[in-house]
Design a protein around this motif. Structure first.
Motif, PDB file in Angstrom:
ATOM      1  N   ASP A 187      70.373  -1.940 -31.137  1.00 32.18           N
ATOM      2  CA  ASP A 187      71.226  -2.561 -30.132  1.00 32.18           C
ATOM      3  C   ASP A 187      70.573  -3.862 -29.661  1.00 32.18           C
ATOM      4  O   ASP A 187      69.459  -3.839 -29.140  1.00 32.18           O
ATOM      5  N   PRO A 188      71.228  -5.016 -29.838  1.00 31.82           N
ATOM      6  CA  PRO A 188      70.576  -6.286 -29.499  1.00 31.82           C
ATOM      7  C   PRO A 188      70.225  -6.409 -28.021  1.00 31.82           C
ATOM      8  O   PRO A 188      69.226  -7.040 -27.669  1.00 31.82           O
ATOM      9  N   VAL A 189      71.025  -5.816 -27.137  1.00 33.19           N
ATOM     10  CA  VAL A 189      70.728  -5.910 -25.704  1.00 33.19           C
ATOM     11  C   VAL A 189      69.458  -5.133 -25.373  1.00 33.19           C
ATOM     12  O   VAL A 189      68.560  -5.621 -24.687  1.00 33.19           O
ATOM     13  N   ARG A 190      69.371  -3.903 -25.889  1.00 37.87           N
ATOM     14  CA  ARG A 190      68.169  -3.104 -25.634  1.00 37.87           C
ATOM     15  C   ARG A 190      66.949  -3.716 -26.311  1.00 37.87           C
ATOM     16  O   ARG A 190      65.841  -3.652 -25.789  1.00 37.87           O
ATOM     17  N   LEU A 238      66.354  -6.916 -26.847  1.00 36.10           N
ATOM     18  CA  LEU A 238      65.899  -8.041 -26.036  1.00 36.10           C
ATOM     19  C   LEU A 238      65.174  -7.552 -24.781  1.00 36.10           C
ATOM     20  O   LEU A 238      64.183  -8.155 -24.349  1.00 36.10           O
ATOM     21  N   ALA A 239      65.682  -6.455 -24.193  1.00 33.06           N
ATOM     22  CA  ALA A 239      65.038  -5.926 -22.992  1.00 33.06           C
ATOM     23  C   ALA A 239      63.676  -5.318 -23.286  1.00 33.06           C
ATOM     24  O   ALA A 239      62.816  -5.243 -22.395  1.00 33.06           O
TER      25      ALA A 239
END
Length: 285
Positions: free
Chosen positions: A37-40, A42-43
């Motif tokens: 998941d790109p959002v996770r 990045l986080a």
């Protein structure tokens, strides 16, 4: 009584080797896992140390402790394998040069010629020329490993050869060698039963130094981006990956650098301790 340097070096090296060998059981996180998941993802980038990630994460959210342990297995395997190659080749050349008078001049001039070559540029050229071919022939993991081990071993045998030659030149004048020759023992038997056992102590000390040198050189090559592939971490490649973020996330450079330093320190302490333990003239110093 065992030398303090020998005990300290052996304990430190054994601890490091045990940690990297048992890494998958001590810390079971996947060192190559990147959150899809790109959002996770990045986080999870460049996180500081926490309970979930004691050493933090890298620029792709991968756990640094897991990568450090995996990189240690590769770096130590490279150092030990290159040492075996260098010691085997160097001992063979040194024994032949010291025992066979007709080969002495040729082999020592060959050794001097190898010693005169600039080591790091030579290694870089070898890797750039043959890395792709080795990867295609042997696989993306085995190819670079065998090539780097061969390059390091074939450029580190010269000091061992000179040491072995000097010892053989001294041993061949001893009474027990002359006695063996007097009863009809031939060269191969004398080398196998008399010379090699007496060479074990100095060559063993030289072998420890070869391990330290091989680990440092592999780290330098990986740091320069000419070692293993990016998805095949070593301590040197971890240093290379963390260089861009050294100001904002110094831990990414600190931990692999500390691992390299402790390993080289342990090997050098082990070599110095062995030298003092095996040489009776140095035991009381």
């Amino acid at each position: 009584m065992a030398d303090a340097r020998l005990v300290a070096g052996l304990a430190l090296l054994a601890g490091l080797a045990a940690a990297v060998a048992l890494g998958p059981w001590l810390w079971p996180l996947d060192p190559t896992f990147i959150d899809p998941d790109p959002v996770r993802m990045l986080a999870a980038r460049n996180l500081p140390g926490s309970a979930a990630h004691p050493l933090g994460t890298d620029q792709l959210g991968r756990d640094l402790l897991a990568r450090l342990l995996q990189g240690g297995r590769i770096s130590l395997a490279v150092g030990l394998s290159a040492m075996v190659l260098a010691v085997t080749l160097g001992t063979a050349v040194g024994v032949l040069a010291g025992w066979v008078r007709g080969l002495d001049g040729l082999l020592m001039r060959l050794t001097d010629a190898w010693l005169s070559l600039p080591l790091l540029p030579l290694l870089l050229v070898l890797l750039m020329l043959f890395r792709d071919a080795a990867s295609r022939a042997l696989g993306p993991e085995a190819g670079p490993f065998i090539l780097i081990v061969a390059a390091l071993g074939l450029t580190a045998w010269m000091p061992v050869a000179r040491l072995a030659r000097a010892e053989v030149l001294s041993l061949r004048e001893r009474d027990f060698i002359r006695a063996a020759q007097g009863i009809g023992a031939r060269g191969p038997r004398i080398i196998r039963h008399h010379l090699l056992p007496n060479l074990a102590a100095p060559v063993l000390v030289a072998a420890t130094l070869c391990v330290a040198e091989a680990i440092l050189l592999e780290s330098v090559l990986s740091f320069l981006g000419q070692g293993f592939p990016p998805d095949f971490p070593t301590w040197g490649s971890l240093l290379h990956e963390g260089l861009d973020d050294i100001r904002s996330h110094p831990g990414r450079v600190l931990w692999p650098g500390l691992a390299i330093t402790l390993t080289v320190l342990a090997v050098n302490l082990l070599g110095e301790g062995l030298r003092r333990q095996l040489d009776p003239r140095l035991r009381d110093l």
